[in-house]
Design an enzyme around this catalytic site. Structure first.
Site, mmCIF file in Angstrom:
data_model
loop_
_atom_site.group_PDB
_atom_site.id
_atom_site.type_symbol
_atom_site.label_atom_id
_atom_site.label_comp_id
_atom_site.label_asym_id
_atom_site.label_seq_id
_atom_site.Cartn_x
_atom_site.Cartn_y
_atom_site.Cartn_z
ATOM 1 C CG ASP A 24 -1.967 -0.950 1.075
ATOM 2 O OD1 ASP A 24 -2.208 -1.684 0.140
ATOM 3 O OD2 ASP A 24 -2.692 -1.163 1.912
ATOM 4 C CD GLU B 239 6.495 -0.499 -4.988
ATOM 5 O OE1 GLU B 239 7.028 -0.691 -6.135
ATOM 6 O OE2 GLU B 239 6.477 -1.550 -4.227
ATOM 7 C CD GLU C 274 -15.637 6.992 11.735
ATOM 8 O OE1 GLU C 274 -16.235 6.021 12.089
ATOM 9 O OE2 GLU C 274 -16.026 7.884 11.081
ATOM 10 C CE LYS D 50 -8.542 5.007 4.760
ATOM 11 N NZ LYS D 50 -8.241 3.644 4.252
ATOM 12 N NE ARG E 150 -14.821 1.989 -3.038
ATOM 13 C CZ ARG E 150 -13.384 2.523 -2.668
ATOM 14 N NH1 ARG E 150 -13.360 3.404 -1.804
ATOM 15 N NH2 ARG E 150 -12.528 1.974 -2.957
ATOM 16 C CD GLU F 209 -13.685 -0.386 5.320
ATOM 17 O OE1 GLU F 209 -14.819 0.412 4.905
ATOM 18 O OE2 GLU F 209 -12.519 -0.576 4.635
ATOM 19 C CE LYS G 126 -16.121 9.071 8.225
ATOM 20 N NZ LYS G 126 -17.015 8.052 8.451
HETATM 21 P P1 NAD Z 1 -8.798 4.342 1.258
HETATM 22 O O1 NAD Z 1 -8.771 3.053 1.675
HETATM 23 O O2 NAD Z 1 -7.681 5.088 1.022
HETATM 24 O O3 NAD Z 1 -10.105 5.273 1.760
HETATM 25 C C1 NAD Z 1 -11.375 4.987 1.681
HETATM 26 C C2 NAD Z 1 -11.767 3.840 2.015
HETATM 27 O O4 NAD Z 1 -11.788 3.871 3.525
HETATM 28 C C3 NAD Z 1 -13.606 3.988 2.237
HETATM 29 O O5 NAD Z 1 -14.001 3.546 1.130
HETATM 30 C C4 NAD Z 1 -13.858 2.961 3.352
HETATM 31 O O6 NAD Z 1 -14.258 1.803 2.711
HETATM 32 C C5 NAD Z 1 -12.768 3.013 4.209
HETATM 33 N N1 NAD Z 1 -12.921 3.158 5.500
HETATM 34 C C6 NAD Z 1 -12.479 2.704 6.590
HETATM 35 N N2 NAD Z 1 -12.613 2.953 7.813
HETATM 36 C C7 NAD Z 1 -13.589 4.033 7.540
HETATM 37 C C8 NAD Z 1 -14.152 4.916 8.486
HETATM 38 N N3 NAD Z 1 -13.948 4.842 9.803
HETATM 39 N N4 NAD Z 1 -14.979 5.991 7.815
HETATM 40 C C9 NAD Z 1 -14.851 6.103 6.429
HETATM 41 N N5 NAD Z 1 -14.368 5.076 5.608
HETATM 42 C C10 NAD Z 1 -13.624 4.101 6.158
HETATM 43 O O7 NAD Z 1 -9.544 4.435 -0.363
HETATM 44 P P2 NAD Z 1 -9.593 3.269 -1.413
HETATM 45 O O8 NAD Z 1 -10.219 4.319 -2.548
HETATM 46 O O9 NAD Z 1 -10.379 2.268 -0.970
HETATM 47 O O10 NAD Z 1 -8.410 2.653 -1.758
HETATM 48 C C11 NAD Z 1 -7.116 3.479 -1.799
HETATM 49 C C12 NAD Z 1 -6.154 2.584 -0.896
HETATM 50 O O11 NAD Z 1 -6.361 1.208 -1.212
HETATM 51 C C13 NAD Z 1 -4.700 3.131 -1.273
HETATM 52 O O12 NAD Z 1 -4.325 4.333 -0.448
HETATM 53 C C14 NAD Z 1 -4.075 1.898 -1.046
HETATM 54 O O13 NAD Z 1 -3.388 1.779 0.800
HETATM 55 C C15 NAD Z 1 -4.998 0.536 -1.059
HETATM 56 N N6 NAD Z 1 -4.834 0.221 -2.467
HETATM 57 C C16 NAD Z 1 -3.647 -0.681 -2.592
HETATM 58 C C17 NAD Z 1 -3.159 -1.264 -3.826
HETATM 59 C C18 NAD Z 1 -2.193 -2.214 -3.867
HETATM 60 O O14 NAD Z 1 -1.772 -2.656 -4.909
HETATM 61 N N7 NAD Z 1 -1.584 -2.449 -2.643
HETATM 62 C C19 NAD Z 1 -3.939 -1.206 -4.922
HETATM 63 C C20 NAD Z 1 -5.313 -0.204 -4.815
HETATM 64 C C21 NAD Z 1 -5.592 0.245 -3.554
#
Ligand code: NAD
Length: 338
Positions: free
Chosen positions: A39, A41, A119, A121, A142, A179, A297
């Site tokens: 994540d 990277e 809260e 994550k 989603r 989640e 938030k």
């Molecule tokens: P994100 O994980 O950065 O943030 C959005 C998500 O956080 C929301 O959709 C929700 O599901 C979650 N979330 C968890 N707790 C929450 C809370 N208390 N309140 C609100 N939301 C909460 O965004 P994303 O768009 O899902 O994904 C991007 C992230 O996923 C990247 O930053 C990376 O860390 C990871 N990712 C990794 C790879 C990889 O190849 N390693 C590929 C794609 C994404």
């Protein structure tokens, strides 16, 4: 205004390269549940592409990965159009990012955006549940934010998810977001079982939760110790009125019988947000699930509405990401030392 300058070839090439790396990682992460990069990277690529677009706005086209949420849905499930778009979150990686977010919000509404709800994550996957007159009628992933995978039978196997809501004043139509995750213990056990059966283990709890939930056969999902915590509302129509704050919404959802975190806190100031972030940085493993940061938030719903959203994320929330835990590096150091 002045004519926007088009990006030099070098920037354009690097942008295309990063976009391809990110799209490919998205596919592996969101569709195959099997990422090949960390994540940290991935977040590094994302920051680099955002900086390129900041410097050369003509690179910010609608098909750029910076403008999108998640990845297209798989073909294994029926597609579901969400009642309300599911968004991503903008990230803060340091105190300047966090303070910048708060200052921007304050500038936009020309008032103090506080109080704030802090809260955890949770590192799981986002789902949306739909209740009609208090009955669970649908569960979906989603997906790309507009359309997700219909996983209703799988969602019904989760012990945390009520099939009927409690109370006389539940909304006629309710969409909640949350989640789904595997507690760290459950993840470890599952990987042991998979390896005993000669199957490849999951890279991390997030991917094990996604893989367990998105099973063709819900009986497989039922055997996985999946949990859920609710962290938002998309639609709330009829029944009692929508409460005026995010925290009051959570308490209503708790009354309805939905799983709400005990670890959120409403605070007044940026300094108190910093305290919450610092506390969980030191207590990262207290919760039974993996966390990768803190979500902050704006607590008041009318202020959330005033701030609105960009193309992919709300302006009223920010995800503060903790630095990665260098487990593999430490292991390597030990091996090098031997
Ligand atoms: P994100 O994980 O950065 O943030 C959005 C998500 O956080 C929301 O959709 C929700 O599901 C979650 N979330 C968890 N707790 C929450 C809370 N208390 N309140 C609100 N939301 C909460 O965004 P994303 O768009 O899902 O994904 C991007 C992230 O996923 C990247 O930053 C990376 O860390 C990871 N990712 C990794 C790879 C990889 O190849 N390693 C590929 C794609 C994404």
């Amino acid at each position: 205004g002045g004519e926007a300058q088009s990006a030099p070839a070098e920037a354009r090439e690097r942008h295309a390269e990063l976009a391809e790396l990110i799209e490919n990682a998205n596919w592996r992460y969101y569709v195959l549940d099997s990422p090949t990069v960390s994540d940290a990277e991935y977040d590094g690529w994302m920051r680099e592409i955002l900086a390129l677009e900041e410097a050369h706005p003509d690179l910010r086209t609608p098909d750029s990965p910076t403008q999108k949420v998640g990845a297209p849905i798989s073909t294994e499930f029926a597609p579901v159009t969400h009642l309300q778009r599911l968004e991503s979150l903008d990230n803060a990686f340091n105190d300047a990012d966090l303070a910048g977010w708060q200052a921007r919000a304050e500038r936009l509404i020309e008032a103090d955006p506080g109080p704030y709800l802090c809260e955890l994550k949770i590192d799981g996957l986002a789902v949306a549940l739909v209740y009609e007159k208090g009955r669970l009628v649908r569960g979906a992933t989603r997906g790309d934010g507009r359309t997700g995978d219909d996983i209703t039978p799988n969602i019904r196997t989760l012990g945390d998810v009520p099939h009927r809501l409690n109370g006389d004043d539940v909304p006629d139509l309710l969409e909640v977001r949350g989640e789904v995750f595997l507690p760290v213990e459950g993840f470890k056990k599952l990987n042991e079982q998979l390896m005993d059966a000669g199957k490849p283990p999951f890279a991390n709890p997030r991917n094990s939760a996604a893989g367990s939930l998105r099973q063709k056969d819900p009986r497989v999902t039922a055997q996985r110790p999946l949990r859920m915590i609710v962290h938002g509302v998309g639609k709330w129509e009829g029944g009692g009125p929508l409460p005026a704050t995010q925290s009051a919404v959570y308490e209503r959802l708790r009354d309805f019988g939905l799983p709400v975190s005990d670890r959120y806190k409403v605070v007044e100031s940026l300094d108190e947000i910093r305290e919450f972030i610092s506390y969980y940085n030191d207590h990262r493993h207290d919760p039974e699930y993996e966390i990768d940061g803190v979500v902050v938030k704006v607590d008041r719903i009318p202020v959330q509405r005033q701030l609105g959203s960009t193309s992919r994320a709300p302006r009223w929330a920010i995800a503060f990401k903790y630095p990665p835990e260098e487990v593999t590096t430490k292991l390597l150091d030990i091996q090098v030392g031997v």
